[in-house]
Design a protein around this motif. Structure first.
Motif, PDB file in Angstrom:
ATOM      1  N   HIS A 249       2.691  29.606 -21.609  1.00  0.00           N
ATOM      2  CA  HIS A 249       2.599  28.670 -22.540  1.00  0.00           C
ATOM      3  C   HIS A 249       1.915  27.091 -21.435  1.00  0.00           C
ATOM      4  O   HIS A 249       0.903  26.411 -22.419  1.00  0.00           O
ATOM      5  CB  HIS A 249       3.970  27.944 -23.387  1.00  0.00           C
ATOM      6  CG  HIS A 249       3.538  27.007 -24.342  1.00  0.00           C
ATOM      7  ND1 HIS A 249       3.178  26.936 -25.511  1.00  0.00           N
ATOM      8  CD2 HIS A 249       3.491  25.488 -23.710  1.00  0.00           C
ATOM      9  CE1 HIS A 249       3.195  25.436 -25.671  1.00  0.00           C
ATOM     10  NE2 HIS A 249       3.429  24.672 -25.414  1.00  0.00           N
ATOM     11  N   LEU A 250       2.337  26.971 -20.495  1.00  0.00           N
ATOM     12  CA  LEU A 250       1.687  25.827 -19.742  1.00  0.00           C
ATOM     13  C   LEU A 250       0.752  26.226 -19.193  1.00  0.00           C
ATOM     14  O   LEU A 250      -0.649  25.466 -19.463  1.00  0.00           O
ATOM     15  CB  LEU A 250       2.501  25.950 -19.048  1.00  0.00           C
ATOM     16  CG  LEU A 250       4.682  25.255 -18.958  1.00  0.00           C
ATOM     17  CD1 LEU A 250       4.645  24.895 -17.137  1.00  0.00           C
ATOM     18  CD2 LEU A 250       4.252  24.138 -19.554  1.00  0.00           C
ATOM     19  N   GLY A 251       0.784  27.859 -18.505  1.00  0.00           N
ATOM     20  CA  GLY A 251      -0.712  28.072 -18.394  1.00  0.00           C
ATOM     21  C   GLY A 251      -1.846  27.941 -20.026  1.00  0.00           C
ATOM     22  O   GLY A 251      -2.832  27.975 -19.504  1.00  0.00           O
ATOM     23  N   ASP A 252      -1.999  28.432 -20.898  1.00  0.00           N
ATOM     24  CA  ASP A 252      -2.501  28.905 -21.750  1.00  0.00           C
ATOM     25  C   ASP A 252      -2.447  27.262 -22.805  1.00  0.00           C
ATOM     26  O   ASP A 252      -4.682  27.086 -22.467  1.00  0.00           O
ATOM     27  CB  ASP A 252      -1.636  29.212 -23.100  1.00  0.00           C
ATOM     28  CG  ASP A 252      -1.588  31.447 -23.082  1.00  0.00           C
ATOM     29  OD1 ASP A 252      -2.588  31.401 -22.468  1.00  0.00           O
ATOM     30  OD2 ASP A 252      -0.832  31.579 -24.124  1.00  0.00           O
ATOM     31  N   THR A 253      -1.825  26.422 -23.077  1.00  0.00           N
ATOM     32  CA  THR A 253      -2.129  24.932 -23.268  1.00  0.00           C
ATOM     33  C   THR A 253      -2.897  24.339 -22.078  1.00  0.00           C
ATOM     34  O   THR A 253      -3.983  24.028 -22.430  1.00  0.00           O
ATOM     35  CB  THR A 253      -0.887  23.750 -22.591  1.00  0.00           C
ATOM     36  OG1 THR A 253      -0.470  24.751 -23.831  1.00  0.00           O
ATOM     37  CG2 THR A 253      -1.435  22.733 -22.766  1.00  0.00           C
ATOM     38  N   LEU A 254      -3.247  24.603 -20.331  1.00  0.00           N
ATOM     39  CA  LEU A 254      -3.912  23.877 -19.383  1.00  0.00           C
ATOM     40  C   LEU A 254      -5.460  25.119 -19.667  1.00  0.00           C
ATOM     41  O   LEU A 254      -6.428  24.507 -19.995  1.00  0.00           O
ATOM     42  CB  LEU A 254      -3.667  24.232 -18.087  1.00  0.00           C
ATOM     43  CG  LEU A 254      -4.173  24.178 -17.149  1.00  0.00           C
ATOM     44  CD1 LEU A 254      -4.657  22.426 -16.772  1.00  0.00           C
ATOM     45  CD2 LEU A 254      -3.694  24.779 -16.263  1.00  0.00           C
ATOM     46  N   VAL A 255      -5.484  26.520 -20.276  1.00  0.00           N
ATOM     47  CA  VAL A 255      -7.322  26.644 -20.158  1.00  0.00           C
ATOM     48  C   VAL A 255      -7.090  26.453 -21.620  1.00  0.00           C
ATOM     49  O   VAL A 255      -8.308  26.851 -21.424  1.00  0.00           O
ATOM     50  CB  VAL A 255      -6.792  28.255 -20.619  1.00  0.00           C
ATOM     51  CG1 VAL A 255      -7.780  29.168 -21.397  1.00  0.00           C
ATOM     52  CG2 VAL A 255      -5.754  28.640 -19.094  1.00  0.00           C
ATOM     53  N   THR A 256      -6.439  25.607 -22.325  1.00  0.00           N
ATOM     54  CA  THR A 256      -7.316  25.536 -24.137  1.00  0.00           C
ATOM     55  C   THR A 256      -7.822  23.756 -23.452  1.00  0.00           C
ATOM     56  O   THR A 256      -8.818  23.871 -24.466  1.00  0.00           O
ATOM     57  CB  THR A 256      -6.027  25.728 -25.141  1.00  0.00           C
ATOM     58  OG1 THR A 256      -5.394  26.360 -25.280  1.00  0.00           O
ATOM     59  CG2 THR A 256      -6.974  25.153 -26.379  1.00  0.00           C
ATOM     60  N   SER A 257      -7.113  23.415 -22.593  1.00  0.00           N
ATOM     61  CA  SER A 257      -7.581  21.748 -22.050  1.00  0.00           C
ATOM     62  C   SER A 257      -8.676  21.644 -21.570  1.00  0.00           C
ATOM     63  O   SER A 257      -9.803  21.454 -21.852  1.00  0.00           O
ATOM     64  CB  SER A 257      -6.362  21.193 -21.781  1.00  0.00           C
ATOM     65  OG  SER A 257      -5.263  20.627 -22.217  1.00  0.00           O
ATOM     66  N   LYS A 258      -9.380  22.632 -20.675  1.00  0.00           N
ATOM     67  CA  LYS A 258     -10.366  23.237 -20.067  1.00  0.00           C
ATOM     68  C   LYS A 258     -10.965  23.349 -21.200  1.00  0.00           C
ATOM     69  O   LYS A 258     -12.495  22.764 -20.968  1.00  0.00           O
ATOM     70  CB  LYS A 258     -10.405  24.409 -18.661  1.00  0.00           C
ATOM     71  CG  LYS A 258      -9.481  23.432 -17.966  1.00  0.00           C
ATOM     72  CD  LYS A 258      -9.039  24.663 -16.175  1.00  0.00           C
ATOM     73  CE  LYS A 258      -8.248  24.111 -14.855  1.00  0.00           C
ATOM     74  NZ  LYS A 258      -7.854  25.156 -14.616  1.00  0.00           N
ATOM     75  N   VAL A 259     -10.697  24.663 -21.760  1.00  0.00           N
ATOM     76  CA  VAL A 259     -12.415  25.470 -22.412  1.00  0.00           C
ATOM     77  C   VAL A 259     -12.240  23.787 -23.396  1.00  0.00           C
ATOM     78  O   VAL A 259     -14.178  23.498 -23.971  1.00  0.00           O
ATOM     79  CB  VAL A 259     -11.516  26.276 -23.650  1.00  0.00           C
ATOM     80  CG1 VAL A 259     -12.148  26.598 -24.549  1.00  0.00           C
ATOM     81  CG2 VAL A 259     -11.389  27.415 -22.245  1.00  0.00           C
ATOM     82  N   VAL A 260     -11.213  23.040 -24.155  1.00  0.00           N
ATOM     83  CA  VAL A 260     -11.821  22.589 -24.855  1.00  0.00           C
ATOM     84  C   VAL A 260     -12.651  20.943 -24.848  1.00  0.00           C
ATOM     85  O   VAL A 260     -13.726  20.119 -25.108  1.00  0.00           O
ATOM     86  CB  VAL A 260     -10.752  21.754 -25.824  1.00  0.00           C
ATOM     87  CG1 VAL A 260     -11.122  20.638 -27.201  1.00  0.00           C
ATOM     88  CG2 VAL A 260     -10.185  23.319 -26.841  1.00  0.00           C
ATOM     89  N   GLY A 261     -12.133  21.034 -23.106  1.00  0.00           N
ATOM     90  CA  GLY A 261     -12.909  19.545 -22.563  1.00  0.00           C
ATOM     91  C   GLY A 261     -11.440  18.239 -22.582  1.00  0.00           C
ATOM     92  O   GLY A 261     -12.052  16.591 -22.973  1.00  0.00           O
ATOM     93  N   GLN A 262     -10.126  18.566 -23.556  1.00  0.00           N
ATOM     94  CA  GLN A 262      -9.232  17.990 -23.252  1.00  0.00           C
ATOM     95  C   GLN A 262      -8.323  17.871 -23.544  1.00  0.00           C
ATOM     96  O   GLN A 262      -7.741  18.619 -22.896  1.00  0.00           O
ATOM     97  CB  GLN A 262      -9.803  17.296 -25.089  1.00  0.00           C
ATOM     98  CG  GLN A 262     -10.669  16.736 -25.825  1.00  0.00           C
ATOM     99  CD  GLN A 262     -10.500  16.244 -27.103  1.00  0.00           C
ATOM    100  OE1 GLN A 262      -8.795  16.229 -27.557  1.00  0.00           O
ATOM    101  NE2 GLN A 262     -11.428  16.957 -28.025  1.00  0.00           N
ATOM    102  N   ASP A 263      -7.137  16.978 -22.248  1.00  0.00           N
ATOM    103  CA  ASP A 263      -5.877  17.031 -22.229  1.00  0.00           C
ATOM    104  C   ASP A 263      -4.696  16.600 -22.914  1.00  0.00           C
ATOM    105  O   ASP A 263      -4.123  16.208 -23.166  1.00  0.00           O
ATOM    106  CB  ASP A 263      -5.851  15.872 -20.733  1.00  0.00           C
ATOM    107  CG  ASP A 263      -5.011  16.430 -19.562  1.00  0.00           C
ATOM    108  OD1 ASP A 263      -3.885  17.451 -19.983  1.00  0.00           O
ATOM    109  OD2 ASP A 263      -5.096  15.297 -19.082  1.00  0.00           O
TER     110      ASP A 263
END
Length: 429
Positions: A249-263
């Motif tokens: 989950h932590l990894g998916d959330t980090l990847v989503t943050s990078k894709v979207v451009g929001q932390d």
């Protein structure tokens, strides 16, 4: 909306774009979401229902700030199969329910204590090795589905169906572009199904698919409420496995943050994303559905389309719920031959193991360090070799840890006990 226009999490597209964009996300998650219940004996229709409603719960808990679709988790497949065989499916659902609550507890701890303790207990060498074990643990299941008929006899017919399915899935995964590159599992599943139908038409002796269950099913219905049961061993098994899925989950959330451009680690915060994931999993268990997890397939869709709208994700969730209530559709899913699922699983379970290797490689784990080499080696042998720890507790209650759960515990213990090399300590300083 132009092809290159970016939609942020809070942007709502016009209805003419909204519906097809949401349907695209349904296609992306569909194959994997129905595969888990087909492998574990749960209902595909219920899995669609809990994936859709679970996603809506996640959106609510995260304040509609994170565009993430939740679908059936592959990491819990070994635990569901093992516990349902030894205790019954109701106890597997009970373990999944408690695992969801455990997510919320970890989220609460993270809110007040941060993530440093989690990084210390589950570094990349442990979590990467555990993910490899999860994938390879399922390899015999994939091969059995691909090679044997319903009576347990080796069958070249089944193997040919699995081979065609695997071949189409691999080719689709590697060579297709754009939208079709996000749904290779669905393409492989449909191709294997059509191949089986055609083979049955030309060779009646190999007629495998029976549509009687579709004819008997009503058009519409509602998933039935499940009744989880609780016991110590299933609960501990699922909670331990959830340590790996929390890191996922932590990894998916980090990847989503990078894709979207929001932390999203900061806003809405990991404690909220974990709570949303956990509540969705507990909710799924109440309905008799598999545990949920954030889906990388849908992250891939967002990366390709640059559409990060939570409204689009919510629309996909609603469509999934509607599909779950069409009972003939659910019955049709149940006619999918086991060999077709075996062909897909040969790739899918391998991808799970490979994602563990990717975690290890991208994290820079140094296997020249005997500490890391020892930890991974022990995790692999215990997890893949069928390690089992069992003994009786007072009152005749049997305690057992096996496979992935035992390997995870041993990996955590070894990581905490073995001293780090001086070079690592110096780098951390």
């Amino acid at each position: 909306m132009s092809h290159h226009e970016i939609l942020g999490p809070q942007d709502r597209p016009r209805l003419g774009y909204w519906i097809p964009l949401s349907i695209q996300h349904v296609f992306a998650m569909f194959g994997a979401t129905i595969l888990v219940p087909l492998l574990t004996g749960l209902s595909p229709s219920t899995a669609l229902f809990t994936a859709g409603t679970g996603t809506l719960i996640y959106i609510l808990v995260t304040g509609a700030k994170v565009p993430a679709f939740l679908g059936s988790s592959f990491a819990f497949i070994p635990a569901i199969i093992a516990i349902s065989a030894s205790h019954g499916m109701a106890y597997a659902l009970g373990g999944a329910f408690v695992a969801g609550i455990f997510y919320c507890l970890v989220g609460l701890i993270i809110k007040f204590a941060g993530t440093a303790w989690l990084d210390k207990a589950l570094p990349p060498v442990v979590i990467g090795s555990v993910i490899v074990v999860i994938g390879l643990n399922l390899a015999p299941t994939a091969m059995n589905m691909a090679m044997y008929d319903g009576a347990g006899n080796y069958s070249l017919v089944m193997l040919s169906i699995a081979t065609v399915t695997l071949g189409v899935t691999v080719v689709s995964n590697i060579f297709l572009k754009g939208f079709f590159s996000t749904i290779p599992i669905l393409i492989g599943l449909v191709s294997g199904y059509l191949f089986t139908l055609i083979m049955g038409l030309f060779f009646p002796a190999y007629h495998i698919i029976d549509f009687q269950v579709v004819r008997d099913a009503p058009w519409f219905g509602f998933p039935r409420f499940g009744i989880p049961k609780f016991s110590l061993v299933p609960i501990l098994t699922f909670v331990i496995v959830s340590l790996a899925t929390i890191c996922e989950h932590l990894g998916d959330t980090l990847v989503t943050s990078k894709v979207v451009g929001q932390d999203f680690y900061k806003n809405p915060g990991l404690h909220r994303t974990l709570a949303g994931d956990g509540l969705a999993t507990a909710w799924a268990a109440l309905w008799g559905g598999p545990p949920n997890t954030t889906y990388g397939e849908n992250i891939g869709v967002m990366a390709i389309t640059h559409v990060y709208s939570v409204w689009v994700i919510g629309g996909a969730a609603v469509i999934a719920v509607i599909l779950s209530c069409v009972q003939k559709f659910g019955a049709l899913i149940q006619t999918i031959p086991t060999a077709v699922m075996g062909g897909i699983s040969m790739l899918l379970f391998g991808i799970i193991a490979s994602s563990g290797l990717r975690t290890i490689v991208e994290s820079g784990v140094d296997y020249k360090d005997k500490r890391n080499l020892t930890i991974s080696s022990v995790i692999f042998v215990i997890g893949i070799g069928g390690g089992r720890l069992a003994f009786n507790i007072t009152g005749g209650v049997e305690f057992e840890l096996a496979g992935v759960a035992l390997a995870t515990v041993v990996g955590i213990v070894l990581n905490l006990v073995f001293p780090k090399s001086r070079a690592v300590i110096k780098d951390e300083d």
